[in-house]
Design an enzyme around this catalytic site. Structure first.
Site, PDB file in Angstrom:
ATOM      1  CB  CYS A  58      -0.866   0.041   1.253  1.00 54.36           C
ATOM      2  SG  CYS A  58      -2.146  -1.178   1.250  1.00 54.36           S
ATOM      3  CG  ASP A 142     -31.333  -0.989   4.924  1.00 54.27           C
ATOM      4  OD1 ASP A 142     -30.748  -0.463   3.966  1.00 54.27           O
ATOM      5  OD2 ASP A 142     -31.198  -0.585   6.094  1.00 54.27           O
ATOM      6  CG  ASP A 201     -32.009   2.393   1.990  1.00 49.15           C
ATOM      7  OD1 ASP A 201     -31.938   3.532   1.514  1.00 49.15           O
ATOM      8  OD2 ASP A 201     -31.862   2.138   3.189  1.00 49.15           O
TER       9      ASP A 201
END
Length: 314
Positions: A58, A142, A201
């Site tokens: 990273c 959801d 949603d």
DNA sequence: GCGACAG
DNA sequence: ATCTTGTCGC
């Protein structure tokens, strides 16, 4: 490449491993290699939750201008600088010297997000505006999240009867604006109980390619669907009507409540149907399923049984 | 500081 | 979405 079950995390970490010793790349370059520069923030997020910092370098990902940038590590950004210098990269006061000379962007990639865009365009072609106006079985969905887990719920309504379902699974796709379908539809597909109306949603055709999560789900499951979102996404607003390009795609019906057709609805008919399911300040099946998902997350999936009263009591 | 940015 | 203390308004 199975786009409906694509592991973007693995794909992304394999891209990061391609950065050669002595080179760096940028968040934007990695997003480009994934297929869409809008994913730059998701790139930062995926780097920040990297579980294998020694195998996946990273620290070789820096800002567009050569500034080293942040590093999620107990020792902080100074550890990023230390690792870069150990690779032989000159860093002076937080910035890489001769940046372009050390910059790698020649990734081997199939640009998966570009393929997903094409897939969304095909889904959008399958959307239809007309459909039934009466529904026997309504299902609301959801999902709540931790870093790498999703806790999904649905509530199924038929007449006075109500049933709820919960599942959880490891997340393999981050949140990327415009690609929510590839993160959440797999949960909806598993929870789907042959409802003739899906309440979701998120957005439907109110989407840069007219294929938000509610359209994605409605088209693939071949049923009626409506999206209800709490935040406005990129669109042009005329009065309360929302346009993408010249196309009417949604409507703001209250502050922070945006309705858009998923499938087999027009904007007008979707709004009327949502209003017919209105509770106190929100369509009640969506409020209920959201509470269920939150509880599902809080208990890390250890819910065995719930009824509507115990949920509403929260 | 600004812009974008559904969850 | 989630991480989170104090703060504002009903």
């Amino acid at each position: 490449m199975d786009l409906e079950d694509f592991d973007l995390y693995s794909y992304f970490y394999d891209l990061v491993k391609q950065i050669p010793d002595g080179y760096v790349t940028t968040y934007g370059d990695l997003a480009e290699a994934l297929g869409d520069p809008i994913a730059a923030r998701a790139v930062g997020y995926m780097l920040s939750i990297n579980e294998d910092p020694d195998g996946i370098p990273c620290y070789r990902v820096v800002l567009h201008d050569g500034t080293v940038g942040n590093y999620t590590h107990p020792l902080g950004p100074q550890e990023k600088v230390r690792r870069l210098k150990a690779d032989g990269i000159p860093v002076v006061s937080g910035k890489i010297e001769d940046f372009e000379h050390h910059r790698f962007r020649d990734f081997r990639t199939d640009y998966p997000l570009k393929k997903m865009q094409e897939y969304q365009r095909k889904i959008a072609e399958e959307y239809t505006e007309s459909g039934p106006e009466k529904f026997e079985l309504i299902e609301a969905f959801d999902v709540s999240y931790t870093d790498r887990m999703g806790f999904a719920s649905s509530v199924v309504l038929h007449g006075e009867e109500m049933e709820s379902y919960v599942i959880s699974d490891k997340i393999r796709f981050p949140y990327i604006p415009g690609y929510l379908g590839f993160r959440e539809f797999k949960f909806i597909r598993r929870l789907y109980r042959n409802a003739d109306l899906l309440l979701i949603d998120g957005n439907g055709i109110l989407h840069p390619r007219y294929a938000g999560l509610a359209t994605h789900a409605g088209v693939i499951l071949n049923t009626s669907a409506i999206g209800v979102a709490k935040h406005l996404t990129r669109s042009v607003k005329h009065d309360e009507y929302l346009y993408i390009g010249d196309r009417l795609t949604g409507m703001i019906i209250k502050k922070n409540i945006i309705v858009s057709p998923g499938n087999r609805f027009s904007v007008r008919s979707a709004v009327m149907t949502v209003q017919a399911l209105w509770g106190d300040k929100y369509p009640w099946p969506l409020k209920l399923v959201h509470q269920l998902s939150t509880m599902h997350l809080d208990t890390r999936g250890r819910i065995l049984e719930l009824d509507a009263q115990s949920i509403s009591a929260r």
